[in-house]
Design a protein around this motif. Structure first.
Motif, short mmCIF file in Angstrom:
data_model
loop_
_atom_site.label_atom_id
_atom_site.label_comp_id
_atom_site.label_asym_id
_atom_site.label_seq_id
_atom_site.Cartn_x
_atom_site.Cartn_y
_atom_site.Cartn_z
N GLN A 59 0.85 -1.11 0.04
CA GLN A 59 0.14 -0.01 -0.07
C GLN A 59 0.93 1.31 0.01
N ALA A 60 1.98 1.19 0.73
CA ALA A 60 2.90 2.50 0.94
C ALA A 60 3.38 2.68 -0.39
N ALA A 61 3.95 1.66 -0.85
CA ALA A 61 4.55 1.59 -2.14
C ALA A 61 3.94 2.24 -3.50
N LEU A 62 2.56 1.73 -3.33
CA LEU A 62 1.57 2.42 -4.34
C LEU A 62 1.47 3.97 -4.12
N GLU A 63 1.44 4.12 -3.01
CA GLU A 63 1.05 5.39 -2.59
C GLU A 63 2.33 6.53 -2.76
N THR A 64 3.47 5.88 -2.71
CA THR A 64 4.60 6.73 -3.19
C THR A 64 5.08 6.55 -4.52
N GLY A 65 4.51 5.56 -5.33
CA GLY A 65 4.98 5.64 -6.73
C GLY A 65 5.97 4.56 -6.91
N ALA A 66 6.57 3.72 -5.85
CA ALA A 66 7.35 2.57 -6.22
C ALA A 66 6.89 1.22 -6.26
N HIS A 67 7.92 0.72 -7.09
CA HIS A 67 7.68 -0.75 -7.25
C HIS A 67 7.59 -1.65 -6.33
N TYR A 68 7.13 -2.81 -6.27
CA TYR A 68 7.08 -3.79 -5.29
C TYR A 68 7.68 -5.25 -5.65
N LEU A 69 8.53 -5.66 -4.86
CA LEU A 69 9.00 -7.07 -5.00
C LEU A 69 8.68 -7.79 -3.59
N ASP A 70 8.55 -9.06 -3.46
CA ASP A 70 8.86 -9.73 -2.16
C ASP A 70 9.31 -11.37 -2.44
N ILE A 71 9.48 -11.73 -1.58
CA ILE A 71 10.38 -13.13 -1.81
C ILE A 71 9.41 -14.21 -0.73
N ALA A 72 8.40 -13.79 -0.61
CA ALA A 72 7.25 -14.61 0.02
C ALA A 72 7.13 -16.10 -0.83
N ALA A 73 7.35 -17.07 0.28
CA ALA A 73 6.94 -18.39 -0.51
C ALA A 73 5.53 -18.82 0.02
N GLU A 74 4.82 -17.73 0.47
CA GLU A 74 3.23 -17.83 0.99
C GLU A 74 2.21 -17.79 -0.28
N GLN A 75 1.56 -19.03 -0.24
CA GLN A 75 0.49 -18.95 -1.41
C GLN A 75 -0.58 -17.89 -1.38
N ALA A 76 -1.03 -17.73 -0.04
CA ALA A 76 -2.04 -16.70 0.06
C ALA A 76 -1.68 -15.19 -0.40
N VAL A 77 -0.36 -15.06 0.28
CA VAL A 77 0.08 -13.66 -0.23
C VAL A 77 0.28 -13.60 -1.73
N ALA A 78 0.95 -14.32 -2.09
CA ALA A 78 1.18 -14.46 -3.79
C ALA A 78 -0.18 -14.24 -4.69
N ARG A 79 -1.06 -15.12 -4.13
CA ARG A 79 -2.43 -15.10 -4.83
C ARG A 79 -3.18 -13.55 -4.43
N ALA A 80 -2.91 -12.90 -3.28
CA ALA A 80 -3.57 -11.82 -3.06
C ALA A 80 -3.08 -10.73 -3.74
N VAL A 81 -1.62 -10.70 -4.01
CA VAL A 81 -0.86 -9.40 -4.83
C VAL A 81 -1.19 -9.68 -6.30
N LEU A 82 -1.47 -11.06 -6.81
CA LEU A 82 -1.50 -11.26 -8.35
C LEU A 82 -3.15 -10.92 -8.82
N GLU A 83 -4.12 -11.13 -7.57
CA GLU A 83 -5.44 -10.97 -7.90
C GLU A 83 -6.05 -9.98 -7.41
N GLN A 84 -6.13 -9.63 -6.05
CA GLN A 84 -6.54 -8.37 -5.21
C GLN A 84 -6.04 -7.15 -5.36
N TRP A 85 -4.62 -7.12 -5.78
CA TRP A 85 -3.99 -5.76 -5.78
C TRP A 85 -3.88 -5.39 -7.29
N ASN A 86 -4.23 -6.28 -8.21
CA ASN A 86 -3.73 -5.82 -9.68
C ASN A 86 -4.26 -4.57 -10.07
N ASP A 87 -5.69 -4.33 -9.76
CA ASP A 87 -6.00 -3.05 -10.40
C ASP A 87 -5.54 -1.85 -9.76
N ARG A 88 -5.22 -1.92 -8.42
CA ARG A 88 -4.45 -0.90 -7.47
C ARG A 88 -3.24 -0.59 -8.13
#
Length: 342
Positions: free
Chosen positions: A93-122
């Motif tokens: 959220q803070a990255a989007l508000e400041t115009g920064a790209h975002y990467l993570d190293i999560a191996a967590e399925q729920a997190v990867a799914r949320a970023v790809l599906e729920q956050w794509n429009d934002r």
């Protein structure tokens, strides 16, 4: 004075962590400026004894204003702070508000799914790129799967076979496993669904010293990243039994460095097989230390994202965003030994 995005520093949150040390070294090796960030000054000082405290960016993720101010001026946020179920939303959220790209190293399925599906429009609306699971789990398998598919537009199945000669988990790996217990999914019949009641088992012949291994089914991040952009009906993921026994044993110690770069002696091998009809296509990678190899994966991704200069945006997996074959070859022969069929 306004600087182009690529000239601004990359902020690494969770900088004092084990995997973060490899990410930071790899980013510096690619010529990036790095801001060391986290919430625990004592841990940062211990991890970076030569760095003055004034250079650390200290902030708690529960404070949105402070988080936003800390990230402002960065070209990208690299989230190395697990469990990612607790950190991703705040940093993204803070990255989007400041115009920064975002990467993570999560191996967590729920997190990867949320970023790809729920956050794509934002993410698209903010004009930036977000890539989850840009590490050994999630990212590497996705790149290998995309390279194996090559010009196929669909496949019946993409199988991921992972072999580790041991697994000495970090404290972060253990915390993440506890945080995500019972939240795992498999990709079968064209959709994500709960795993079968009985863990599936098989044997697999690896194309290297691992040879024939007894394998068990796992719910890896790869089963989220791969079908997020490849048309495939089934994405089974497998790992050999020995490292799972290490992981489940509370007496297994954390990784021990065996070289100047901090890598452990652990060896890994990953083979991805795409199947369509009676035809198979394969791609494989092997190397040393699953935590260490995440560093060059992230650095390669960061460099390529900043070079895009805004030509792409949205939440994208590694295989979707990059030319998978070219990306992998840039990491060969070190840190990856590759076998890419064509």
């Amino acid at each position: 004075m306004h600087h182009p995005l690529s000239k601004r520093p990359i902020l690494v949150y969770g900088a004092a962590g084990h995997t973060a040390s490899f990410v930071i070294a790899s980013l510096l090796g690619q010529g990036h400026q790095v801001v060391l960030a986290g919430h625990d000054e004592a841990r940062l000082q211990k991890a970076f004894p030569g760095v003055p405290a004034s250079e650390f960016r200290l902030f708690e993720l529960g404070d949105p204003d402070r988080t936003r101010r800390a990230i402002a001026g960065s070209s990208m946020v690299v989230n190395c702070a697990g469990p990612f179920a607790d950190t991703t939303e705040h940093l993204l959220q803070a990255a989007l508000e400041t115009g920064a790209h975002y990467l993570d190293i999560a191996a967590e399925q729920a997190v990867a799914r949320a970023v790809l599906e729920q956050w794509n429009d934002r993410t698209e609306a903010a004009g930036v790129i977000a890539v989850p699971a840009m590490g050994f789990y999630g990212g590497l398998g996705d790149l290998l799967a995309t390279a194996a598919m090559h010009d196929w537009t669909d496949a019946d199945e993409v199988s991921v076979y992972i072999a580790l000669d041991s697994w000495h988990p970090t404290a972060g790996t253990r915390r993440t496993g506890q945080r995500n217990a019972g939240r795992y999914l498999v990709f079968s019949g064209g959709r994500l669904q709960p795993p079968p009641a009985t863990t599936p088992r098989t044997t697999w012949q690896f194309p290297d010293d691992f040879g024939v291994q007894q394998m068990i089914g796992i719910s890896a991040a790869d089963v989220v990243t791969i079908p997020s952009h490849l048309r495939v009906q089934n994405v089974p993921a497998w790992i050999n039994e020995a490292p799972i026994e290490d992981l489940h044993n509370t007496e297994t110690p954390p990784p021990v460095a065996v070289d100047d770069s901090g890598r452990s002696a652990q060896r890994f091998s990953v083979q991805v097989v795409a199947r369509r009809g009676g035809v198979e296509r394969r791609a494989a990678a092997s190397g040393q230390d699953i935590y260490a190899v995440t560093g060059p994966l992230v650095a390669q991704a960061a460099t390529r994202i900043l070079a895009m200069n805004g030509r792409r945006k949205g939440s994208l997996s590694a295989g979707q965003l990059f030319d998978a074959r070219e990306f992998l070859l840039a990491l060969s022969p070190q840190p990856l030994s590759l076998v890419l069929e064509r």
